[in-house]
Design a protein around this motif. Structure first.
Motif, PDB file in Angstrom:
ATOM      1  N   UNK A  54       0.828  -1.214   0.000  1.00  0.00           N
ATOM      2  CA  UNK A  54       0.000   0.000   0.000  1.00  0.00           C
ATOM      3  C   UNK A  54       0.862   1.263   0.000  1.00  0.00           C
ATOM      4  N   UNK A  55       0.393   2.292  -0.664  1.00  0.00           N
ATOM      5  CA  UNK A  55       1.118   3.562  -0.769  1.00  0.00           C
ATOM      6  C   UNK A  55       1.527   4.097   0.604  1.00  0.00           C
ATOM      7  N   UNK A  56       0.646   4.001   1.609  1.00  0.00           N
ATOM      8  CA  UNK A  56       0.948   4.528   2.939  1.00  0.00           C
ATOM      9  C   UNK A  56       2.142   3.818   3.571  1.00  0.00           C
ATOM     10  N   UNK A  57       2.243   2.527   3.345  1.00  0.00           N
ATOM     11  CA  UNK A  57       3.350   1.760   3.905  1.00  0.00           C
ATOM     12  C   UNK A  57       4.654   2.171   3.234  1.00  0.00           C
ATOM     13  N   UNK A  58       4.637   2.272   1.924  1.00  0.00           N
ATOM     14  CA  UNK A  58       5.837   2.648   1.171  1.00  0.00           C
ATOM     15  C   UNK A  58       6.291   4.051   1.588  1.00  0.00           C
ATOM     16  N   UNK A  59       5.354   4.957   1.711  1.00  0.00           N
ATOM     17  CA  UNK A  59       5.680   6.331   2.110  1.00  0.00           C
ATOM     18  C   UNK A  59       6.278   6.363   3.517  1.00  0.00           C
ATOM     19  N   UNK A  60       5.704   5.573   4.427  1.00  0.00           N
ATOM     20  CA  UNK A  60       6.207   5.534   5.808  1.00  0.00           C
ATOM     21  C   UNK A  60       7.674   5.114   5.844  1.00  0.00           C
ATOM     22  N   UNK A  61       8.040   4.176   4.971  1.00  0.00           N
ATOM     23  CA  UNK A  61       9.420   3.707   4.936  1.00  0.00           C
ATOM     24  C   UNK A  61      10.313   4.567   4.041  1.00  0.00           C
ATOM     25  N   UNK A  62       9.754   5.601   3.453  1.00  0.00           N
ATOM     26  CA  UNK A  62      10.550   6.534   2.664  1.00  0.00           C
ATOM     27  C   UNK A  62      11.057   5.980   1.355  1.00  0.00           C
ATOM     28  N   UNK A  63      10.298   5.074   0.757  1.00  0.00           N
ATOM     29  CA  UNK A  63      10.722   4.457  -0.503  1.00  0.00           C
ATOM     30  C   UNK A  63       9.841   4.943  -1.649  1.00  0.00           C
ATOM     31  N   UNK A  64      10.280   4.654  -2.853  1.00  0.00           N
ATOM     32  CA  UNK A  64       9.505   4.950  -4.059  1.00  0.00           C
ATOM     33  C   UNK A  64       8.652   3.720  -4.375  1.00  0.00           C
ATOM     34  N   UNK A  69      11.750  -1.112  -7.392  1.00  0.00           N
ATOM     35  CA  UNK A  69      12.282  -0.836  -6.057  1.00  0.00           C
ATOM     36  C   UNK A  69      11.855  -1.949  -5.105  1.00  0.00           C
ATOM     37  N   UNK A  70      12.830  -2.516  -4.416  1.00  0.00           N
ATOM     38  CA  UNK A  70      12.582  -3.577  -3.445  1.00  0.00           C
ATOM     39  C   UNK A  70      12.843  -3.006  -2.050  1.00  0.00           C
ATOM     40  N   UNK A  71      11.842  -3.077  -1.193  1.00  0.00           N
ATOM     41  CA  UNK A  71      11.969  -2.637   0.190  1.00  0.00           C
ATOM     42  C   UNK A  71      12.498  -3.805   1.012  1.00  0.00           C
ATOM     43  N   UNK A  72      13.587  -3.558   1.732  1.00  0.00           N
ATOM     44  CA  UNK A  72      14.185  -4.573   2.588  1.00  0.00           C
ATOM     45  C   UNK A  72      14.045  -4.099   4.029  1.00  0.00           C
ATOM     46  N   UNK A  73      13.389  -4.905   4.856  1.00  0.00           N
ATOM     47  CA  UNK A  73      13.181  -4.575   6.262  1.00  0.00           C
ATOM     48  C   UNK A  73      13.768  -5.711   7.087  1.00  0.00           C
ATOM     49  N   UNK A  74      14.648  -5.348   8.032  1.00  0.00           N
ATOM     50  CA  UNK A  74      15.302  -6.328   8.890  1.00  0.00           C
ATOM     51  C   UNK A  74      15.014  -5.990  10.344  1.00  0.00           C
ATOM     52  N   UNK A  75      14.869  -7.031  11.158  1.00  0.00           N
ATOM     53  CA  UNK A  75      14.698  -6.815  12.590  1.00  0.00           C
ATOM     54  C   UNK A  75      15.251  -8.006  13.350  1.00  0.00           C
ATOM     55  N   UNK A  76      15.668  -7.740  14.571  1.00  0.00           N
ATOM     56  CA  UNK A  76      16.103  -8.788  15.484  1.00  0.00           C
ATOM     57  C   UNK A  76      15.149  -8.794  16.663  1.00  0.00           C
ATOM     58  N   UNK A  77      14.715  -9.968  17.060  1.00  0.00           N
ATOM     59  CA  UNK A  77      13.815 -10.104  18.197  1.00  0.00           C
ATOM     60  C   UNK A  77      14.346 -11.187  19.127  1.00  0.00           C
ATOM     61  N   UNK A  78      14.274 -10.906  20.404  1.00  0.00           N
ATOM     62  CA  UNK A  78      14.594 -11.897  21.426  1.00  0.00           C
ATOM     63  C   UNK A  78      13.297 -12.613  21.731  1.00  0.00           C
ATOM     64  N   UNK A  79      13.219 -13.884  21.365  1.00  0.00           N
ATOM     65  CA  UNK A  79      11.978 -14.640  21.493  1.00  0.00           C
ATOM     66  C   UNK A  79      11.153 -14.495  20.230  1.00  0.00           C
ATOM     67  N   UNK A  80      10.089 -15.282  20.170  1.00  0.00           N
ATOM     68  CA  UNK A  80       9.222 -15.259  18.997  1.00  0.00           C
ATOM     69  C   UNK A  80       7.792 -15.083  19.467  1.00  0.00           C
ATOM     70  N   UNK A  81       7.004 -14.420  18.676  1.00  0.00           N
ATOM     71  CA  UNK A  81       5.607 -14.222  19.035  1.00  0.00           C
ATOM     72  C   UNK A  81       5.347 -12.827  19.558  1.00  0.00           C
ATOM     73  N   UNK A 106      23.345  -2.152   0.238  1.00  0.00           N
ATOM     74  CA  UNK A 106      22.161  -1.411   0.651  1.00  0.00           C
ATOM     75  C   UNK A 106      22.482  -0.510   1.834  1.00  0.00           C
ATOM     76  N   UNK A 107      22.050   0.729   1.742  1.00  0.00           N
ATOM     77  CA  UNK A 107      22.188   1.672   2.854  1.00  0.00           C
ATOM     78  C   UNK A 107      21.013   1.420   3.792  1.00  0.00           C
ATOM     79  N   UNK A 108      21.281   0.855   4.945  1.00  0.00           N
ATOM     80  CA  UNK A 108      20.235   0.524   5.904  1.00  0.00           C
ATOM     81  C   UNK A 108      20.157   1.617   6.968  1.00  0.00           C
ATOM     82  N   UNK A 109      18.931   1.990   7.313  1.00  0.00           N
ATOM     83  CA  UNK A 109      18.740   3.000   8.353  1.00  0.00           C
ATOM     84  C   UNK A 109      17.798   2.455   9.414  1.00  0.00           C
ATOM     85  N   UNK A 110      17.995   2.908  10.631  1.00  0.00           N
ATOM     86  CA  UNK A 110      17.169   2.469  11.751  1.00  0.00           C
ATOM     87  C   UNK A 110      15.857   3.235  11.761  1.00  0.00           C
ATOM     88  N   UNK A 111      14.774   2.513  12.001  1.00  0.00           N
ATOM     89  CA  UNK A 111      13.453   3.125  12.172  1.00  0.00           C
ATOM     90  C   UNK A 111      12.859   2.589  13.461  1.00  0.00           C
TER      91      UNK A 111
END
Length: 153
Positions: A54-64, A69-81, A106-111
């Protein structure tokens, strides 16, 4: 649409919801998500063409928003769920290599959104193509790597 609703929508789209339980996490799924477990730490990586979001999601992440254009989102979580705790990374690295061997760093930035921490970047693709992703996140207490391929049409 409120910020919380957008965040929930983005997480639902990008967290790999609907993963086929018969497919091992290291082999990915159609939603473009990978999850790699190392002890109690889970590395989640999503790579999705922005025209599929959705356009709102792409805009929130600052992408075109387009098929190249491929949006890459990475996260680390302690535990699952639902009770998993977000972890921050001291260093985040991501590369994408196409079938002709052209490599992108890829230039990765923290959000941040409340207690959630994601690392976001974009790659370029000329569909149809396959990108080979190599990513790693260093918490200072260990490096969490992942390698996977994605086909883009």
């Amino acid at each position: 649409m409120s910020r919380r609703v957008l965040a929930a929508l983005a997480l639902a789209l990008l967290a790999g919801c609907g993963r086929d339980p018969s497919v091992p996490p290291s082999q990915g799924n159609a939603a473009g998500s990978e999850t790699v477990r190392q002890g109690d730490v889970y590395l989640h990586v999503t790579a999705v063409q922005t025209d599929k979001l959705p356009e709102q999601v792409v805009r929130r992440y600052g992408a075109q928003r387009d098929a190249r254009t491929v949006l890459v989102v990475m996260s680390l979580r302690l535990g699952d769920g639902a009770d998993a705790k977000a972890l921050t990374a001291q260093r985040v690295q991501a590369t994408a290599t196409d079938l002709l061997g052209r490599k992108q760093t890829l230039a990765m930035r923290e959000m941040r959104d409340g207690e959630l921490v994601d690392y976001v970047g974009t790659a370029q693709v000329a569909p149809p193509d396959t990108l080979r992703f190599e990513v790693s996140m260093d918490t200072g207490h260990g490096i969490h790597p992942a390698k996977f391929n994605r086909d883009f049409f």
